[in-house]
Write a protein that holds these residues in place. Structure first.
Motif, PDB file in Angstrom:
ATOM      1  N   THR A 292       0.838  -1.202   0.000  1.00  0.00           N
ATOM      2  CA  THR A 292       0.000   0.000   0.000  1.00  0.00           C
ATOM      3  C   THR A 292       0.872   1.250   0.000  1.00  0.00           C
ATOM      4  O   THR A 292       0.647   2.191  -0.781  1.00  0.00           O
ATOM      5  CB  THR A 292      -0.937  -0.002   1.220  1.00  0.00           C
ATOM      6  OG1 THR A 292      -1.868  -1.085   1.104  1.00  0.00           O
ATOM      7  CG2 THR A 292      -1.713   1.301   1.334  1.00  0.00           C
TER       8      THR A 292
ATOM      9  N   HIS B 163       1.325   4.017  -3.007  1.00  0.00           N
ATOM     10  CA  HIS B 163       1.004   5.416  -2.695  1.00  0.00           C
ATOM     11  C   HIS B 163       2.175   6.321  -3.045  1.00  0.00           C
ATOM     12  O   HIS B 163       1.992   7.405  -3.618  1.00  0.00           O
ATOM     13  CB  HIS B 163       0.627   5.529  -1.220  1.00  0.00           C
ATOM     14  CG  HIS B 163       0.202   6.910  -0.813  1.00  0.00           C
ATOM     15  ND1 HIS B 163       1.052   7.784  -0.180  1.00  0.00           N
ATOM     16  CD2 HIS B 163      -0.994   7.565  -0.949  1.00  0.00           C
ATOM     17  CE1 HIS B 163       0.419   8.918   0.072  1.00  0.00           C
ATOM     18  NE2 HIS B 163      -0.825   8.810  -0.387  1.00  0.00           N
TER      19      HIS B 163
ATOM     20  N   ASP C 173      -4.474   7.133  -4.291  1.00  0.00           N
ATOM     21  CA  ASP C 173      -4.654   8.436  -3.661  1.00  0.00           C
ATOM     22  C   ASP C 173      -4.766   8.262  -2.147  1.00  0.00           C
ATOM     23  O   ASP C 173      -4.795   7.132  -1.622  1.00  0.00           O
ATOM     24  CB  ASP C 173      -5.861   9.169  -4.247  1.00  0.00           C
ATOM     25  CG  ASP C 173      -7.173   8.396  -4.088  1.00  0.00           C
ATOM     26  OD1 ASP C 173      -7.287   7.576  -3.145  1.00  0.00           O
ATOM     27  OD2 ASP C 173      -8.087   8.607  -4.907  1.00  0.00           O
ATOM     28  N   ASP C 174      -4.833   9.383  -1.440  1.00  0.00           N
ATOM     29  CA  ASP C 174      -4.852   9.328   0.024  1.00  0.00           C
ATOM     30  C   ASP C 174      -6.067   8.571   0.556  1.00  0.00           C
ATOM     31  O   ASP C 174      -5.971   7.814   1.533  1.00  0.00           O
ATOM     32  CB  ASP C 174      -4.839  10.742   0.609  1.00  0.00           C
ATOM     33  CG  ASP C 174      -3.517  11.460   0.390  1.00  0.00           C
ATOM     34  OD1 ASP C 174      -2.515  10.791   0.042  1.00  0.00           O
ATOM     35  OD2 ASP C 174      -3.475  12.702   0.560  1.00  0.00           O
TER      36      ASP C 174
ATOM     37  N   ARG D 188      -5.635   4.804  -0.003  1.00  0.00           N
ATOM     38  CA  ARG D 188      -4.632   4.305   0.938  1.00  0.00           C
ATOM     39  C   ARG D 188      -5.226   4.181   2.342  1.00  0.00           C
ATOM     40  O   ARG D 188      -4.992   3.172   3.025  1.00  0.00           O
ATOM     41  CB  ARG D 188      -3.428   5.250   0.984  1.00  0.00           C
ATOM     42  CG  ARG D 188      -2.418   4.826   2.051  1.00  0.00           C
ATOM     43  CD  ARG D 188      -1.285   5.791   2.237  1.00  0.00           C
ATOM     44  NE  ARG D 188      -0.467   5.385   3.383  1.00  0.00           N
ATOM     45  CZ  ARG D 188       0.672   5.976   3.730  1.00  0.00           C
ATOM     46  NH1 ARG D 188       1.144   6.988   3.031  1.00  0.00           N
ATOM     47  NH2 ARG D 188       1.344   5.550   4.779  1.00  0.00           N
TER      48      ARG D 188
END
Length: 279
Positions: A148, A152, A158-159, A162
């Motif tokens: 992960t 990222h 994307d945030d 994640r």
């Protein structure tokens, strides 16, 4: 053929009877078939550390005492892996049941802890295997969270995505019972199963000890095992939460494919994640 390979073959006591023939499917390594006066061989050329892990995995699977065929390693040295060649035949229903029964036997032998004495690789991705006693912690800290974070960092997640993956990793103890670790192939997609005249065979492993669902989820991710296979493996009694377990253990290979091959795998990651989040 390179001088180092010729020298290695000579020390093995075999002499080529023709030229090496390139085989398909070698996305990470160059793979050849070579006829010799001692029999047909498959030869791989790759990073030495990856080949050492593969050779160790093949030997571990061969020594597991199942009815599954695993190619014998002749030598692994200096970026070369030499092993016996297998001749594929069309699969039959009986062979698919034999595969299921062989995997069930492989997974029946358990021992602690989860992990493996050395790191290896899944494809071109380094695979950390430092042992942990709890399988849920191993899945979180050695599988889901490292990939992960890697995806990222490369802008492939994307945030928000994640954060959802981290939440699944951190919430495993709430629904997934711990289980004894068994030997798993580790990269058991359909292309790493061969049907031969001697029976179903396993190739290209990335072995470690973990939940048995690792191998089942990989088989269903990039293929569709027959109902007879699943019936024989589960002996008619799959876990009640198998769909959620299947999705969970598909996240690691999907994240690996996202890392290796790019954003075309993001949608598949999202679909598996949604199933793994289900209460």
């Amino acid at each position: 053929m390179q001088e180092a390979l010729e020298s290695l073959l000579e020390r093995l006591g075999c002499r080529p009877t023709g030229r090496p023939v390139a085989l398909s499917g070698g996305d990470m390594a160059a793979v050849y078939r070579l006829g010799t006066d001692a029999g047909e061989l498959v030869i791989k050329r790759d990073v030495p550390e990856r080949l050492a892990g593969e050779a160790e995995g093949l030997r571990a699977l061969r020594s597991a005492g199942t009815d599954l065929v695993v190619p014998e390693v002749w030598a692994e040295e200096g970026g070369w892996l030499i092993m016996e060649a297998l001749d594929p035949v069309p699969p039959t229903s009986a062979a698919r049941r034999t595969l299921a029964e062989g995997l069930r036997a492989l997974h029946a032998a358990t021992s602690a802890p989860h992990g493996w004495p050395r790191d290896n690789a899944c494809g071109a991705t380094p695979q950390p295997n430092a042992p942990l006693d709890d399988g849920r912690a191993f899945q979180r800290e050695r599988r889901l969270r490292p990939l992960t974070r890697a995806c990222h960092r490369r802008g492939l997640l994307d945030d928000a995505l994640r954060a959802r993956l981290e939440a699944v990793a951190l919430g495993l103890e709430a629904w997934l019972p711990d289980a004894p670790a068994c030997l798993v192939h580790g990269d058991l997609w359909a292309g790493n199963v061969l049907y031969t005249s001697r029976g179903p065979a396993l190739i290209d492993p990335a072995v470690y000890r973990h939940f048995r669902e690792v191998d089942l989820a990989m088989l269903t991710l990039f293929g569709a095992p027959s109902p007879a296979f699943l019936e024989a493996y589960w002996d008619g009694r799959p876990p009640d939460d198998w769909p959620r377990r299947e999705a969970l253990f598909q996240l690691y290979p999907l994240l690996n494919h996202l890392l290796l091959f790019g954003g075309s795998y993001r949608a598949a990651v999202e679909r598996a994640l949604a199933r793994a989040e289900a209460a």
